[in-house]
Design a protein around this motif. Structure first.
Motif, PDB file in Angstrom:
ATOM      1  N   ARG A 252       0.963  -1.192   0.146  1.00  0.00           N
ATOM      2  CA  ARG A 252       0.171   0.058   0.026  1.00  0.00           C
ATOM      3  C   ARG A 252       0.839   1.415  -0.040  1.00  0.00           C
ATOM      4  O   ARG A 252       0.843   2.170  -0.876  1.00  0.00           O
ATOM      5  N   ASN A 253       1.753   1.515   0.794  1.00  0.00           N
ATOM      6  CA  ASN A 253       2.863   2.605   1.148  1.00  0.00           C
ATOM      7  C   ASN A 253       3.667   2.604  -0.227  1.00  0.00           C
ATOM      8  O   ASN A 253       3.858   3.651  -0.673  1.00  0.00           O
ATOM      9  N   ALA A 254       3.813   1.358  -0.749  1.00  0.00           N
ATOM     10  CA  ALA A 254       4.832   1.813  -2.026  1.00  0.00           C
ATOM     11  C   ALA A 254       3.766   2.209  -3.373  1.00  0.00           C
ATOM     12  O   ALA A 254       4.477   3.018  -4.017  1.00  0.00           O
ATOM     13  N   THR A 255       2.707   1.824  -3.300  1.00  0.00           N
ATOM     14  CA  THR A 255       1.772   2.628  -4.259  1.00  0.00           C
ATOM     15  C   THR A 255       1.701   3.937  -4.125  1.00  0.00           C
ATOM     16  O   THR A 255       1.916   4.754  -5.293  1.00  0.00           O
ATOM     17  N   PHE A 256       1.621   4.382  -3.063  1.00  0.00           N
ATOM     18  CA  PHE A 256       1.662   5.950  -2.629  1.00  0.00           C
ATOM     19  C   PHE A 256       2.936   6.511  -3.276  1.00  0.00           C
ATOM     20  O   PHE A 256       2.819   7.527  -3.990  1.00  0.00           O
ATOM     21  N   TRP A 282       3.857   2.254 -16.074  1.00  0.00           N
ATOM     22  CA  TRP A 282       3.471   0.786 -16.223  1.00  0.00           C
ATOM     23  C   TRP A 282       3.769   0.174 -14.835  1.00  0.00           C
ATOM     24  O   TRP A 282       2.946  -0.649 -14.314  1.00  0.00           O
ATOM     25  N   ALA A 283       5.038   0.430 -13.844  1.00  0.00           N
ATOM     26  CA  ALA A 283       5.158  -0.054 -12.566  1.00  0.00           C
ATOM     27  C   ALA A 283       4.191   0.292 -11.681  1.00  0.00           C
ATOM     28  O   ALA A 283       3.628  -0.197 -10.745  1.00  0.00           O
ATOM     29  N   HIS A 284       3.713   1.696 -11.736  1.00  0.00           N
ATOM     30  CA  HIS A 284       2.663   2.133 -11.010  1.00  0.00           C
ATOM     31  C   HIS A 284       1.193   1.542 -11.326  1.00  0.00           C
ATOM     32  O   HIS A 284       0.647   1.190 -10.241  1.00  0.00           O
ATOM     33  N   GLU A 285       0.958   1.173 -12.567  1.00  0.00           N
ATOM     34  CA  GLU A 285      -0.336   0.152 -12.594  1.00  0.00           C
ATOM     35  C   GLU A 285      -0.060  -1.016 -11.846  1.00  0.00           C
ATOM     36  O   GLU A 285      -1.039  -1.648 -11.334  1.00  0.00           O
ATOM     37  N   VAL A 286       1.002  -1.740 -11.995  1.00  0.00           N
ATOM     38  CA  VAL A 286       1.396  -3.042 -11.584  1.00  0.00           C
ATOM     39  C   VAL A 286       0.933  -3.121 -10.078  1.00  0.00           C
ATOM     40  O   VAL A 286       0.347  -3.814  -9.381  1.00  0.00           O
ATOM     41  N   VAL A 287       1.652  -1.969  -9.202  1.00  0.00           N
ATOM     42  CA  VAL A 287       1.556  -2.160  -7.716  1.00  0.00           C
ATOM     43  C   VAL A 287       0.155  -1.501  -7.306  1.00  0.00           C
ATOM     44  O   VAL A 287      -0.277  -2.159  -6.159  1.00  0.00           O
ATOM     45  N   ALA A 418       8.703   1.501  -0.999  1.00  0.00           N
ATOM     46  CA  ALA A 418       9.117   0.896  -2.462  1.00  0.00           C
ATOM     47  C   ALA A 418      10.321   0.324  -2.848  1.00  0.00           C
ATOM     48  O   ALA A 418      10.664  -0.663  -3.427  1.00  0.00           O
ATOM     49  N   HIS A 419      11.401   0.685  -1.812  1.00  0.00           N
ATOM     50  CA  HIS A 419      12.679   0.019  -1.921  1.00  0.00           C
ATOM     51  C   HIS A 419      12.890  -1.258  -1.252  1.00  0.00           C
ATOM     52  O   HIS A 419      13.218  -2.114  -1.756  1.00  0.00           O
ATOM     53  N   ARG A 420      11.814  -1.412  -0.240  1.00  0.00           N
ATOM     54  CA  ARG A 420      11.928  -2.726   0.394  1.00  0.00           C
ATOM     55  C   ARG A 420      11.132  -3.805  -0.421  1.00  0.00           C
ATOM     56  O   ARG A 420      11.494  -4.911  -0.387  1.00  0.00           O
ATOM     57  N   LEU A 421      10.074  -3.371  -1.335  1.00  0.00           N
ATOM     58  CA  LEU A 421       9.326  -4.022  -1.912  1.00  0.00           C
ATOM     59  C   LEU A 421      10.036  -4.607  -3.211  1.00  0.00           C
ATOM     60  O   LEU A 421      10.089  -5.575  -3.555  1.00  0.00           O
ATOM     61  N   GLY A 422      10.757  -3.728  -3.414  1.00  0.00           N
ATOM     62  CA  GLY A 422      11.691  -3.876  -4.761  1.00  0.00           C
ATOM     63  C   GLY A 422      12.828  -4.851  -4.358  1.00  0.00           C
ATOM     64  O   GLY A 422      13.291  -5.692  -5.217  1.00  0.00           O
ATOM     65  N   SER A 423      13.190  -4.734  -3.298  1.00  0.00           N
ATOM     66  CA  SER A 423      14.657  -5.751  -2.744  1.00  0.00           C
ATOM     67  C   SER A 423      13.917  -7.187  -2.793  1.00  0.00           C
ATOM     68  O   SER A 423      14.522  -8.026  -3.237  1.00  0.00           O
TER      69      SER A 423
END
Length: 729
Positions: A252-256, A282-287, A418-423
């Motif tokens: 949720r926070n990564a989306t924001f 595209w990444a925004h739509e995915v998350v 977003a960084h933690r989700l990406g990791s």
């Protein structure tokens, strides 16, 4: 053996820290040189006190200083106390160099914040990184802008401990003017010019650090000879670097955050089809699509765990967990990749009752807390602007998430979801095609959490060891050497050696209590009384300090705190202790000894007192180890055991994954009081399991323990030892 004499094999040594070498040092040097000459590795289990640091440096320097084939030695350790020992050893080597031999040069480095001389050095690590990067990028950090040439020349004249380098850099003057210089920059720029770099494991074995570290030092892997100290810690350090978390709130926070990042980029580039902006869109739509399906999936996992009894108050960790398959994870991600988000401004879609599906089924959608239903459109192949090919989608999404930048206040920590989700997505992309990465869901009474566990550290370390110019891995508890060679991915021709200590039996006897069992099922008031009786016997038999180690803080409180131990003062380790507190403890021990007072230290295995302190000057008379710190049953532990059985052979999982690591924690604690050949101490193991089965097999072959049957016998045996064996003057 003196510096002018030959080692075994006819080699003449140039680099010695001592006038006379012990036979075990000569043996270790000779075998290490033989391995390094073949660009190979040696795994050396060598007890504390035999001089393995000096031996490893001597062997590595003999190879790295060969004309025309010069290399850089990277001495890697996770303990700052060992940094100082390396610096002092190199100083001793320089004192004994033959005439005409240039002195050995060294740079000692710790984390960037630990070397910083700016006021924000003590901020939270994430905030420090942000402030430091900003100050350097905007040319506001004067110490970083200052020239390192003059202070660099000074630093090369004598090996300096990192704190000496920091002080020199902070107090540096040029032309009578105070000119502070960034110590971290000094270290990075000197690294390729020195013989030895002393640093943490992360510089090579953390993938997010390695490229930046080697690039900043202008070094390549094949330039390096590695010395890995306390190498028994390396597998867990590698695993911990990939122990990553995933929660619905993180998504949720990564989306924001991605939304804010997208708006910033669109403002800069305009709402065009610029490739960078299109990929972020595209990444925004995915998350955005991932958010509701992730929450629904976690609810489903929580229901499954509760159904098997994991929701009960006193459930074991294993009962609260569930293994998540890679297929499940990829299916979830593919839904987010394949589903078309029709309207960027509306993430919740209304559907008819006939379209509503079970919210616990990720493939069909979910229900948010407000009751609205979310659905996924049927999976279709969408190659819209910015969308990468299917085989690159995970990697591209991870790259975008890890590159997100948003505006924050100067004092706000930039720890982005977003960084933690990406990791964690990057970890799955890199290792998810193997069986070596386990995903484990755990019901933590909130929304639950999924944690990634790398089961096979060789996937990270193996390629590194294959590229460097040679390696020496050493520790007092590197048992069995074969275990560490194989789980770290070393070559098949790696030398595996266990070096014995010639003085351990006489000056460090080991006793095992046959009347004590430290397992939870044997826990009782009677067992506690037996344990306390043995500790009292040890306290009453010696005149100095005693250290007691147990598997947990709760056990320490139960066995030690509140009990009357006579004239000895109890010091209990606390979870919050940092380096300053543990350093002060050494001063407290020395001060108490000068005043004729005694301290009873109590800590946990693998904690600050059991591994993080160098107990110099024979400051401890005795060590008592209560129980064996076996990990409780868990899904992660079961996965590791099964993986080891599959990779190394049936039975290896139980021995290498479940039993040897906690036994090595005991061995590490046993080694605390003996730091030199002159030291003497008594070791007491309070658990009869050390006498049998897999546990006994994990102890060194040359260990000949004494068996004690009660506290009175322990006191008698220990008293006899202390009366006969006196400390060095």
């Amino acid at each position: 053996m003196s510096a002018s004499e030959d080692t075994s094999g006819g080699r003449r040594l140039t680099f010695q820290a001592h006038e006379e070498l012990r036979p075990v040092q000569v043996e270790m040097i000779s075998e290490s040189i033989a391995a390094l000459e073949q660009r190979g590795a040696i795994v050396a289990a060598a007890p504390t006190g035999v001089g393995k640091t000096a031996a490893a440096l001597s062997a590595a320097l003999e190879i790295s200083r060969r004309p025309g084939d010069e290399r850089t030695i990277m001495f890697m350790t996770g303990r700052q106390s060992q940094h100082r020992i390396v610096v002092e050893t190199v100083r001793e080597i320089n004192l004994r160099l033959p005439a005409g031999q240039p002195p050995v040069t060294l740079i000692d480095m710790i984390g960037q914040s630990g070397m910083c001389i700016q006021p924000f050095a003590n901020e939270h690590p994430t905030l420090f990184t942000s402030l430091c990067s900003e100050a350097r990028a905007e040319a506001k950090c004067q110490p970083f802008l200052a020239s390192t040439k003059a202070i660099g020349n000074l630093a090369l004249t004598r090996p300096l401990h990192v704190q000496e380098l920091v002080k020199m850099s902070r107090d540096f003057e040029e032309n009578g003017q105070s000119t502070p210089v960034c110590p971290w920059k000094v270290g990075r720029e000197l690294a390729r010019h020195v013989d030895i770099i002393v640093c943490d494991y992360n510089h090579l074995f953390n993938e997010s650090v390695r490229a930046a570290s080697l690039g900043g030092m202008q070094l390549e892997l094949d330039d390096l000879i590695l010395i890995i100290d306390e190498a028994h810690n390396l597998p867990d350090r590698i695993r911990n670097g990939l122990e990553l978390k995933l929660t619905p709130d993180m998504v949720r926070n990564a989306t924001f955050e991605v939304d804010e990042y997208l708006q910033t980029m669109e403002s800069a580039f305009g709402e065009t089809d610029d490739e960078v902006v299109a990929t972020i869109r595209w990444a925004h739509e995915v998350v955005t699509r991932l958010r509701p399906t992730m929450r629904a999936w976690f609810r489903k996992l929580g229901v499954e765990v509760a159904a098997k009894g994991g929701g009960k108050r006193n459930s074991s960790p294993e009962m609260k967990q569930r293994r998540v398959t890679m297929e499940e994870f990829h299916n979830l991600m593919n839904q987010a990749f394949d589903a078309r988000v029709h309207d960027k401004s509306q993430t919740t879609l209304a559907v008819s009752a006939s379209d509503e599906v079970d919210p616990a089924s990720p493939p069909s959608g979910g229900r948010e807390p407000n009751g609205e239903v979310t659905t996924a459109t049927p999976s279709v192949e969408i190659q819209s602007a910015g969308s990468p090919p299917p085989e690159l989608r995970l990697r591209r999404l991870a790259e975008v998430l890890q590159g997100v930048e948003i505006a924050r206040d100067a004092d706000e920590i930039q720890d982005l979801a977003a960084h933690r989700l990406g990791s964690i997505i990057a970890a799955v992309e890199q290792f998810g095609h193997t069986t070596a990465l386990a995903l484990v869901f755990e019901d933590n009474s909130a929304n639950g959490v999924i944690t990634s566990h790398l089961l096979d550290p060789s996937l990270v370390s193996g390629p590194i060891f294959s590229k460097v110019a040679g390696s020496i891995l050493m520790s007092g508890t590197l048992y069995p050497p074969e275990l560490y060679s194989r789980i770290l991915g070393l070559a098949k021709n790696t030398a595996l050696r266990s070096f014995s200590s010639p003085f351990m039996h006489d000056r460090r006897p080991v006793a095992i209590a046959s009347d004590v069992n430290g397992t939870h099922r044997q826990k009782s008031e009677a067992m506690t009384a037996k344990i306390q009786s043995h500790i009292a016997g040890m306290v009453n038999s010696c005149s100095g300090h005693v250290a007691v180690f147990a598997p947990s803080y709760a056990r320490i409180a139960e066995y030690v705190a509140g009990h009357n131990w006579g004239d000895i003062k109890v010091v209990l380790e606390e979870r919050t202790w940092g380096k300053q507190r543990t350093d002060r403890l050494l001063d407290d021990l020395e001060d108490a000894r000068r005043r004729g007072k005694r301290l009873l230290l109590a800590g946990v295995f693998a904690g600050k007192l059991a591994e993080g302190i160098d107990y110099r000057n024979n400051i401890l008379d005795a060590v008592v180890c209560i129980g064996i710190p076996m990990a409780p049953p868990s899904v992660e532990g079961n996965a590791l055991r099964d993986y080891f059985d599959d990779k190394f052979g049936r039975g290896k999982g139980m021995r290498w994954a479940m039993t040897q690591p906690p036994m090595n924690a005991v061995l590490q604690a046993m080694g605390r009081p003996i730091r030199s050949v002159e030291d003497r101490a008594f070791i007491l193991l309070l658990d009869e399991r050390h006498q049998r089965g897999n546990y006994k097999a994990c102890l060194p072959d040359n260990l000949s323990p004494i068996i004690t049957h009660d506290g009175a016998t322990t006191q008698m045996i220990a008293k006899r030892f202390f009366a006969k064996t006196k400390p060095a003057e």
